[in-house]
Design an enzyme around this catalytic site. Structure first.
Site, PDB file in Angstrom:
ATOM      1  N   LYS A 224     -14.840 -22.419  -0.218  1.00 36.05           N
ATOM      2  CA  LYS A 224     -15.502 -22.964   0.984  1.00 36.05           C
ATOM      3  C   LYS A 224     -16.558 -23.972   0.546  1.00 36.05           C
ATOM      4  O   LYS A 224     -17.309 -23.704  -0.407  1.00 36.05           O
ATOM      5  CB  LYS A 224     -16.124 -21.818   1.782  1.00 36.05           C
ATOM      6  CG  LYS A 224     -16.717 -22.234   3.129  1.00 36.05           C
ATOM      7  CD  LYS A 224     -17.239 -21.023   3.921  1.00 36.05           C
ATOM      8  CE  LYS A 224     -17.791 -21.424   5.282  1.00 36.05           C
ATOM      9  NZ  LYS A 224     -18.258 -20.282   6.080  1.00 36.05           N
TER      10      LYS A 224
ATOM     11  N   SER B 203     -16.831 -20.082  11.015  1.00 31.63           N
ATOM     12  CA  SER B 203     -16.876 -21.367  10.357  1.00 31.63           C
ATOM     13  C   SER B 203     -15.925 -21.507   9.163  1.00 31.63           C
ATOM     14  O   SER B 203     -15.659 -22.635   8.750  1.00 31.63           O
ATOM     15  CB  SER B 203     -18.303 -21.640   9.871  1.00 31.63           C
ATOM     16  OG  SER B 203     -18.682 -20.681   8.885  1.00 31.63           O
TER      17      SER B 203
ATOM     18  N   SER C 145     -18.164 -15.413  10.569  1.00 30.92           N
ATOM     19  CA  SER C 145     -17.353 -16.530  10.058  1.00 30.92           C
ATOM     20  C   SER C 145     -16.314 -16.185   9.013  1.00 30.92           C
ATOM     21  O   SER C 145     -15.555 -17.054   8.613  1.00 30.92           O
ATOM     22  CB  SER C 145     -18.256 -17.611   9.488  1.00 30.92           C
ATOM     23  OG  SER C 145     -18.774 -18.365  10.547  1.00 30.92           O
TER      24      SER C 145
END
Ligand code: GLN
Length: 494
Positions: free
Chosen positions: A80, A160, A184
């Protein structure tokens, strides 16, 4: 030979160890899959095929030399883009960090590389991890690999960690890192039919992870199944003196201890999570989950978490308050973007840089955060929210006197279409209704894929556990996984 991109963490690691295939072959297969898919899915902001190949070559050489291999040896993963990676652009999906290349490596990513994993690239996300759909990224939306049958409307991969969920679901990465501040990891996992666990706050070091809301932010793995999550979490977790909130506890061998036999365990069903007008498919899958855990030997008990209804407003005060403070450092002086209009002074540079660099949702959170922290409103909002946070945590501790884990839906609906909620921040925030309570209480929680809704889209079930009891969460997750036997995957259109 089976398609290597169909394999998960355990299968790749074991296959590399036994010599069924090489780590280089695996990295090559995933690099090719990423290159083929990324224009359509936009899951990666940057790809790093050479990093994946270099890590694979190291593992192949270690194996040839008979050296011991790490827990993630030969497994290429997506990172990420909230984790600082030395020499590789790290942006938090914001223009304000475009071109920022860290001189250092986050603790979690460094641990994964030490365990033998390689990096396929930096995954797209909601800007500064603020969002539930990936629509707030400055690098464009991630597109879910899933579609409704007969419909090409692009769907949200969740947020997210939407680049992470899309990449794992599309099988262009066997696993990916995520971070979870209010859901998330869990919500994008649920939207895309994969598994993900947010461990107890403090299990994974926050050092080198771009900060959103520091008292909530936790890293965790996102992968195809519970076992793969357990293996990857072992590689990510552990005490780090560089993070003052890091837990100084040994990292258990969760994967070795996994057991789906829940005899003697008690599972709580929180009545406040059964919302009026709840989506019928979400309610049905929840009921199926209850039956599956009974079948695994658990006793199911109704419980009450009375302060649940205050969790969303509490979260949407505390998270923006902390964000407004954390994001004060992006001022054009030290990192990334600098907008210095002709003849401008220092204050003008701050304002111009922040106006140009932050997206709308980030600005909204900074404004809310500074407002709730302002002298006139601090007690009414921030202090009050901290008190309610304590009550929410107390609800959980009381419940865990009676039960070992809690079962609930992960999200109130299946994936929605891109654009469907983006003009209405409150509708978007409602997506987090089932995930923020465990975040506020710092508890481990995981989502496992449990079924499909009427449109053929994945739905997840959430298991919440006691602090430090990742094992209990993973075990219940495994019991659900074995009974749900979720095998649906998105039809390839990219
Ligand atoms: N969707 C939530 C938010 O927008 C959670 C985000 C997260 O966990 N990073 O804040």
């Amino acid at each position: 030979m089976t398609d290597l991109t169909d394999l998960g963490v355990a299968a790749i690691r074991d296959g590399v160890a036994t010599g069924a295939f090489t780590a280089t072959e695996v990295a090559t297969a995933f690099n090719t899959a990423v290159a083929e898919a990324n224009d359509a899915l936009n899951a990666f902001i940057v790809t790093t095929p050479d990093a994946a190949l270099a890590a694979a070559a190291r593992v192949d050489a270690m194996r040839a030399a008979g050296e011991p291999l790490g827990k993630m040896a030969g497994v290429p993963i997506g990172m990420k883009d909230l984790f600082a990676t030395q020499g590789v652009q790290t942006t938090a999906a914001s223009k304000i960090l475009e071109g920022f290349t860290p001189e250092y490596e986050s603790t979690v990513s460094a641990k994964l590389w030490d365990a033998g994993a390689g990096m396929l690239g930096k995954l797209n996300l909601d800007q500064f991890a603020m969002g539930s759909s990936n629509e707030t990224s400055a690098f464009g939306n991630v597109i879910s690999p899933w579609r409704r049958p007969g419909d090409t409307a692009p769907l949200a991969p969740g947020g997210s960690s939407g680049g992470s969920s899309a990449a794992v679901a599309a099988r262009i990465a066997p696993a990916a890192t995520g971070t979870d501040t209010g859901g998330s990891i869990r919500q994008p996992a649920a939207f895309t039919g994969i598994s993900g666990i947010k461990p107890t706050y403090g299990r994974c070091s926050r050092w080198g992870v771009v900060a959103f809301a520091s008292s909530l932010d936790q890293a965790g793995p996102m992968a195809r199944d519970v076992t793969d999550c357990a293996i990857m979490l072992e590689a990510m977790a552990g005490f780090d003196p560089k993070d003052s909130t890091s837990l100084d506890l040994p990292v258990p061998e969760w994967s070795a201890a996994l057991s789906s036999d829940l005899r003697g365990k008690k599972v709580g069903i929180p009545r406040e999570y059964r919302l009026d007008g709840m989506d019928a498919d979400v309610a049905r899958v929840w009921d199926e989950g209850i039956a599956w855990l009974k079948d695994a030997g658990a006793e199911v008990i109704d419980i009450s978490l009375p302060h649940t209804k205050y969790a969303l407003p509490t979260y949407y005060i505390i998270a923006p308050a902390e964000a407004s403070s954390n994001l004060a450092r992006y001022d054009g002086v030290r990192y990334g973007l600098r907008d210095l209009p002709q003849g401008a002074g220092l204050q003008d540079m701050y304002a111009a840089t922040r106006a140009a660099g932050f997206g709308d949702e980030v600005k909204r959170r900074i404004l809310i955060g500074t407002y709730v922290l302002s002298a006139g409103f601090y007690d009414a909002y921030y202090t009050q929210a901290q008190k309610v946070r304590t009550l929410i945590a107390r609800d959980f501790s009381q419940a865990f006197e009676q039960v070992d884990v809690i079962l609930a839906p992960t999200a109130p609906t299946a994936a929605f279409a891109l654009g469907e909620n983006s003009d209405d921040p409150l509708a978007m925030y409602l997506n987090d209704v089932f995930s923020v309570p465990a975040s506020l209480a710092g508890l481990p929680a995981m989502s496992v894929p449990a079924g499909l809704d009427r449109n053929g889209l994945p739905l997840g079930l959430q298991v919440i556990g006691r602090a430090f009891d990742e094992q209990g969460v993973l075990d219940a997750g495994l019991a659900l996984e074995q009974r749900a036997a979720f095998s649906a995957r998105p039809a390839k259109w990219w």
